[in-house]
Design an enzyme around this catalytic site. Structure first.
Site, PDB file in Angstrom:
ATOM      1  N   PRO A   2      -7.577   4.408 -27.674  1.00 45.48           N
ATOM      2  CA  PRO A   2      -8.728   4.995 -28.360  1.00 45.48           C
ATOM      3  C   PRO A   2      -8.829   4.480 -29.792  1.00 45.48           C
ATOM      4  CG  PRO A   2      -7.538   6.678 -27.143  1.00 45.48           C
ATOM      5  CD  PRO A   2      -6.700   5.439 -27.101  1.00 45.48           C
ATOM      6  N   GLU A   3     -10.039   4.130 -30.203  1.00 45.24           N
ATOM      7  CA  GLU A   3     -10.267   3.674 -31.566  1.00 45.24           C
ATOM      8  C   GLU A   3     -10.833   4.829 -32.388  1.00 45.24           C
ATOM      9  OE1 GLU A   3     -12.333  -0.108 -31.700  1.00 45.24           O
ATOM     10  OE2 GLU A   3     -11.512  -0.691 -29.752  1.00 45.24           O
ATOM     11  N   ARG A 125       2.766   6.006 -20.007  1.00 42.40           N
ATOM     12  CA  ARG A 125       3.673   4.912 -20.351  1.00 42.40           C
ATOM     13  C   ARG A 125       4.665   5.256 -21.465  1.00 42.40           C
ATOM     14  NH1 ARG A 125       0.267  -0.533 -20.914  1.00 42.40           N
ATOM     15  NH2 ARG A 125       2.389  -1.374 -20.918  1.00 42.40           N
ATOM     16  N   ARG A 169      -9.484 -14.679 -47.750  1.00 42.14           N
ATOM     17  CA  ARG A 169     -10.459 -15.752 -47.552  1.00 42.14           C
ATOM     18  C   ARG A 169     -10.099 -16.698 -46.397  1.00 42.14           C
ATOM     19  NH1 ARG A 169     -14.337 -16.733 -51.001  1.00 42.14           N
ATOM     20  NH2 ARG A 169     -14.256 -18.990 -50.605  1.00 42.14           N
TER      21      ARG A 169
END
Length: 288
Positions: A2-3, A125, A169
């Site tokens: 889940p984000e 898990r 960068r």
């Protein structure tokens, strides 16, 4: 796993039923599910009330009335289940038969509540974890673990984003977006969609971006995450919200999981590449 939008959805929905509830007993069936002393974990939490259910990055935060808090990371297959009589609220990874005959073989930690309800932490898990600490130490915990800023915070302005980019960068855009030390909570799904929104090839470096492209990337970051939260996240066979329902944002996905399909913007064939060890779908025509 889940984000940010998925964990935020779980947080909001569990907060509605858990705030103010007293935890009467804690049972730990799998010691490694708890980071630190299991005995201290049980002792400090038992008898305390849940003051709030918060979120930082991809972790849920349960703050207690006694000055302690515990964080929960669901990882790949964790879920939180609240049960009271016939009421059942499930958030996280959908486990086959995971809600049957609770507690069951997937149950790692159990919180009994004074109202007769129970909060279960299930995990297939066994990668998920819970960790207790004084509430005053939460900020230091996230600093030690080098979590980046919250992208939906009001403090995360364009100038802040720009200053962070200037330090990176040489880094490619997509791997940078999922770097939790750069920005907290963004994972593979939303980073892919943000790049599409900004019309940027995910393999471009930060240093190659023009000012207008940086602004579009920032707008995409905010817009995609806000929209996903409003639609209760994305379900790609690995997430349901606290009511056991799939997130609605899956219908809004433009390129993620759509390798070989036509780009919804220009009609070109969506391709897949590997960036930072993760599969990344993008449109080779309109993402430059």
């Amino acid at each position: 796993m889940p984000e940010l939008p998925e964990v935020e959805t779980i947080r909001r929905e569990l907060a509605r039923v858990l705030i103010g509830k007293k935890i009467t007993q804690v049972i730990v069936n799998l010691s490694k599910a708890v980071r630190g002393s299991v005995a201290v974990f049980r002792k400090k939490i038992s008898g305390a009330k849940i003051k709030s259910v918060g979120r930082r990055a991809k972790l849920a935060i349960f703050s207690l009335s006694n000055g302690y808090s515990f964080v929960v990371h669901l990882k790949m297959t964790g879920q939180l289940i609240y049960q009271r009589q016939k009421v059942l609220k499930v958030g996280g990874h959908p486990i086959k038969d995971g809600t049957r005959d609770l507690p069951n073989k997937f149950t790692r930690v159990i919180f009994h509540l004074a109202d007769g309800g129970t909060l279960f932490f299930n995990d297939v898990r066994k990668f998920g974890f819970l960790q207790l600490m004084p509430t005053a130490e939460l900020e230091n915990f996230f600093k030690r673990n080098k979590y980046g800023p919250e992208p939906l915070s009001d403090n995360f302005t364009f100038s802040v984003f720009l200053s962070l980019l200037k330090k990176k960068r040489a880094t490619k855009i997509k791997p940078l977006l999922i770097d939790q030390t750069f920005i907290a909570g963004v994972g593979n799904i939303y980073a892919t969609e943000i790049c599409f929104y900004a019309r940027l090839n995910p393999s471009r470096t930060v240093g190659s971006l023009k000012p207008r492209e940086v602004k579009k990337l920032y707008r995409g970051l905010k817009s995609i995450l806000k929209n996903a939260v409003n639609k209760k996240g994305t379900s790609m066979n690995n997430y349901v919200d606290a009511y056991g329902q799939s997130g609605n944002y899956v219908s809004s996905l433009k390129v993620y999981g759509r390798k070989g399909e036509s780009c919804p913007r220009c009609g070109a064939t969506i391709k897949n590449i590997i960036l930072g060890g993760r599969g990344t779908t993008y449109c080779p025509r309109c993402q430059k």
